[in-house]
Design a protein around this motif. Structure first.
Motif, PDB file in Angstrom:
ATOM      1  N   LEU A  34     -15.913  39.365  -9.867  1.00 53.90           N
ATOM      2  CA  LEU A  34     -15.671  40.768 -10.214  1.00 53.90           C
ATOM      3  C   LEU A  34     -15.014  41.491  -9.045  1.00 53.90           C
ATOM      4  N   LEU A  35     -14.087  40.824  -8.401  1.00 52.76           N
ATOM      5  CA  LEU A  35     -13.402  41.373  -7.237  1.00 52.76           C
ATOM      6  C   LEU A  35     -12.100  42.027  -7.677  1.00 52.76           C
ATOM      7  N   HIS A  36     -11.852  43.222  -7.193  1.00 47.89           N
ATOM      8  CA  HIS A  36     -10.621  43.933  -7.493  1.00 47.89           C
ATOM      9  C   HIS A  36      -9.755  43.990  -6.246  1.00 47.89           C
ATOM     10  N   GLY A  37      -8.438  43.848  -6.429  1.00 48.97           N
ATOM     11  CA  GLY A  37      -7.520  44.020  -5.309  1.00 48.97           C
ATOM     12  C   GLY A  37      -7.312  42.751  -4.499  1.00 48.97           C
ATOM     13  N   PRO A  38      -6.636  42.882  -3.346  1.00 47.30           N
ATOM     14  CA  PRO A  38      -6.359  41.728  -2.489  1.00 47.30           C
ATOM     15  C   PRO A  38      -7.643  41.035  -2.033  1.00 47.30           C
ATOM     16  N   PHE A  39      -7.517  39.759  -1.728  1.00 43.89           N
ATOM     17  CA  PHE A  39      -8.621  38.924  -1.264  1.00 43.89           C
ATOM     18  C   PHE A  39      -9.682  38.748  -2.346  1.00 43.89           C
ATOM     19  N   GLY A  40      -9.226  38.679  -3.588  1.00 37.45           N
ATOM     20  CA  GLY A  40     -10.164  38.467  -4.680  1.00 37.45           C
ATOM     21  C   GLY A  40      -9.475  38.365  -6.023  1.00 37.45           C
ATOM     22  N   GLU A  41      -8.763  39.421  -6.388  1.00 32.29           N
ATOM     23  CA  GLU A  41      -8.065  39.455  -7.678  1.00 32.29           C
ATOM     24  C   GLU A  41      -6.688  38.800  -7.582  1.00 32.29           C
ATOM     25  N   THR A  99      -6.669  34.415  -4.331  1.00 29.25           N
ATOM     26  CA  THR A  99      -7.295  33.817  -3.151  1.00 29.25           C
ATOM     27  C   THR A  99      -8.637  33.168  -3.485  1.00 29.25           C
ATOM     28  N   ILE A 100      -9.533  33.915  -4.134  1.00 29.65           N
ATOM     29  CA  ILE A 100     -10.809  33.305  -4.493  1.00 29.65           C
ATOM     30  C   ILE A 100     -10.620  32.251  -5.573  1.00 29.65           C
ATOM     31  N   GLN A 101      -9.621  32.456  -6.435  1.00 30.68           N
ATOM     32  CA  GLN A 101      -9.350  31.469  -7.465  1.00 30.68           C
ATOM     33  C   GLN A 101      -8.948  30.133  -6.837  1.00 30.68           C
ATOM     34  N   GLY A 102      -8.111  30.186  -5.795  1.00 26.95           N
ATOM     35  CA  GLY A 102      -7.724  28.962  -5.097  1.00 26.95           C
ATOM     36  C   GLY A 102      -8.906  28.285  -4.432  1.00 26.95           C
ATOM     37  N   MET A 103      -9.782  29.081  -3.820  1.00 28.08           N
ATOM     38  CA  MET A 103     -10.969  28.519  -3.181  1.00 28.08           C
ATOM     39  C   MET A 103     -11.859  27.822  -4.198  1.00 28.08           C
ATOM     40  N   LEU A 104     -12.041  28.460  -5.364  1.00 30.17           N
ATOM     41  CA  LEU A 104     -12.888  27.863  -6.391  1.00 30.17           C
ATOM     42  C   LEU A 104     -12.255  26.601  -6.978  1.00 30.17           C
ATOM     43  N   GLU A 105     -10.933  26.584  -7.092  1.00 34.48           N
ATOM     44  CA  GLU A 105     -10.261  25.366  -7.537  1.00 34.48           C
ATOM     45  C   GLU A 105     -10.520  24.224  -6.551  1.00 34.48           C
ATOM     46  N   LEU A 106     -10.407  24.517  -5.253  1.00 35.85           N
ATOM     47  CA  LEU A 106     -10.660  23.492  -4.239  1.00 35.85           C
ATOM     48  C   LEU A 106     -12.102  23.010  -4.283  1.00 35.85           C
ATOM     49  N   ALA A 107     -13.014  23.926  -4.585  1.00 36.07           N
ATOM     50  CA  ALA A 107     -14.432  23.574  -4.634  1.00 36.07           C
ATOM     51  C   ALA A 107     -14.828  22.922  -5.954  1.00 36.07           C
ATOM     52  N   SER A 125      -3.000  35.186 -11.242  1.00 38.56           N
ATOM     53  CA  SER A 125      -3.708  36.216 -10.490  1.00 38.56           C
ATOM     54  C   SER A 125      -2.818  36.794  -9.404  1.00 38.56           C
ATOM     55  N   ALA A 126      -2.105  35.919  -8.680  1.00 35.03           N
ATOM     56  CA  ALA A 126      -1.238  36.386  -7.598  1.00 35.03           C
ATOM     57  C   ALA A 126      -0.083  37.226  -8.136  1.00 35.03           C
ATOM     58  N   LYS A 144     -13.104  42.404   0.450  1.00 38.38           N
ATOM     59  CA  LYS A 144     -12.455  42.965   1.633  1.00 38.38           C
ATOM     60  C   LYS A 144     -11.457  44.067   1.311  1.00 38.38           C
ATOM     61  N   SER A 145     -11.130  44.266   0.048  1.00 36.06           N
ATOM     62  CA  SER A 145     -10.085  45.230  -0.292  1.00 36.06           C
ATOM     63  C   SER A 145     -10.627  46.645  -0.312  1.00 36.06           C
ATOM     64  N   SER A 146      -9.716  47.606  -0.445  1.00 34.50           N
ATOM     65  CA  SER A 146     -10.102  49.014  -0.530  1.00 34.50           C
ATOM     66  C   SER A 146     -10.831  49.332  -1.837  1.00 34.50           C
ATOM     67  N   GLU A 147     -10.880  48.369  -2.754  1.00 34.24           N
ATOM     68  CA  GLU A 147     -11.570  48.563  -4.027  1.00 34.24           C
ATOM     69  C   GLU A 147     -12.992  47.997  -4.008  1.00 34.24           C
TER      70      GLU A 147
END
Length: 368
Positions: free
Chosen positions: A108-115, A118-126, A138-139, A13-16
């Motif tokens: 391989l996500l760069h910028g907000p909503f990935g790097e 956020t995705i790291q937290g989701m993967l930890e929960l999963a 990451s944050a 979702k980021s500009s990158e």
């Protein structure tokens, strides 16, 4: 032997978004297919996960074409929470089906909503393992303001800067401008939580400051302003050590920008390679290289990073070494500085990808 299944996640979702796609193109082309089953997953600009084409060329930046993940690329993918390694694919009007049981995610996500954790937290929960740093590192690595707070607290030398929040810019602009003026000119105005040199402006006259802040706020409402530092920008790559070993550091590299660009901006970085001079190794005295390597490892550990990181330095005209920032998911195309630094150490791009995946497999999710 059953091969390890790796989900390569890119776009976002980021500009990158475009840069992330280009990174995926490099990884999809180079990953060891004899060792890994690959599940490419694209994330649209709206945040929808879809099954993506396993075609490196589809995601590369080419003249006149910028790659982008869209909903039309494939069926939607979901990640059930708590179902370790499970991915579910949903066709419109169809019954959800399991897509694949993945062993590790390579985000391989760069910028907000990935790097940014956020995705790291989701993967930890999963309960799914993944390449790279965890949530906090990451944050903090994404937010240059808090990164500098952590580094200063660890006694790591950094350059002068000030942070402007959106509220301060609206309600107390005079104080914000005064704090920036105290840094001296020139200054560099940048989004606090963006990368790939997005939204950065060099300001040589305070009259140009409002426009620079507004340009940065197009990417992030929080803005970081850094004092201009006379010197060279030098980079060092870091890899997590195996087991209890300390972080590993590469030699150092330098990107020299032609006079067509005031600094190493987004256009120079990705669309004007003809005017860049990439020097690996950089022409830096051996004792300075060793100092940078020590500081790179210390920076990596101060933030609690894992997997990989690239630490960027200022080597000043006075001979000082200052840490500018750490990137927890640095540019990772075959021609990016991070892989090139390791290639100079004898670790090929394919072997570097393998090393990162294996480090992720060895690491548990959760508290560690």
């Amino acid at each position: 032997m059953t091969r390890t299944r790796v989900a390569v996640v890119f776009g976002g979702k980021s500009s990158e978004h475009t840069i992330s796609c280009a990174t995926a193109a490099g990884v999809l082309a180079a990953i060891d297919r004899d060792r890994y089953d690959v599940v490419p997953i694209g994330v649209t600009r709206e945040g929808r996960w879809v099954v993506a084409a396993d075609e490196a060329g589809r995601w590369a930046i080419e003249p006149g074409r910028l790659p982008e993940v869209t909903a039309a690329d494939g069926a939607e993918v979901t990640v059930p929470m708590g179902a370790a390694g499970a991915l579910t694919v949903v066709e419109p009007g169809g019954v959800p089906e399991q897509l694949a049981q993945v062993d590790v995610v390579f985000p391989l996500l760069h910028g907000p909503f990935g790097e940014d954790g956020t995705i790291q937290g989701m993967l930890e929960l999963a309960g799914i393992g993944y390449v790279g740093s965890g949530v906090l590192a990451s944050a903090a690595g994404m937010d240059k303001h808090y990164m500098k707070v952590v580094l200063a607290g660890a006694g790591i030398p950094i350059g002068p800067s000030t942070t402007i929040t959106a509220r301060q810019w609206r309600t107390d602009r005079e104080a914000a401008v005064a704090a920036i003026a105290d840094l001296g000119l020139p200054v560099f105005v940048k989004p606090a939580r963006a990368g790939s040199s997005m939204g950065i402006t060099r300001v040589d006259d305070l009259a140009d400051l409002p426009a620079a802040v507004e340009a940065a706020q197009q990417h992030d409402p929080k803005v970081l302003v850094e004092a201009g530092i006379a010197g060279r920008e030098i980079e060092c790559a870091v890899l997590q050590g195996r087991g209890d070993d300390p972080p590993r550091t590469s030699g150092v590299g330098e990107i020299v920008v032609g006079s067509e660009h005031a600094f190493y901006d987004y256009e120079a970085k990705y669309f004007d390679a003809d005017h860049l001079d990439i020097r690996v190794p950089a022409d830096v005295p051996p004792d300075v290289v060793r100092r940078m390597q020590r500081l790179a490892a210390a920076t990596f550990e101060a933030l609690g990073c894992e997997g990989l990181g690239r630490v960027d330095f200022f080597y000043t005209d006075d001979g000082d070494v200052l840490v500018n920032e750490i990137n927890t998911m640095p540019g990772f195309t075959p021609f990016s500085m991070y892989p090139m630094l390791w290639q100079a150490e004898g670790l090929s791009y394919t072997d570097l990808i393998t090393e990162l995946i294996e480090l992720a497999r060895e690491r548990p999710v959760g508290l560690r």
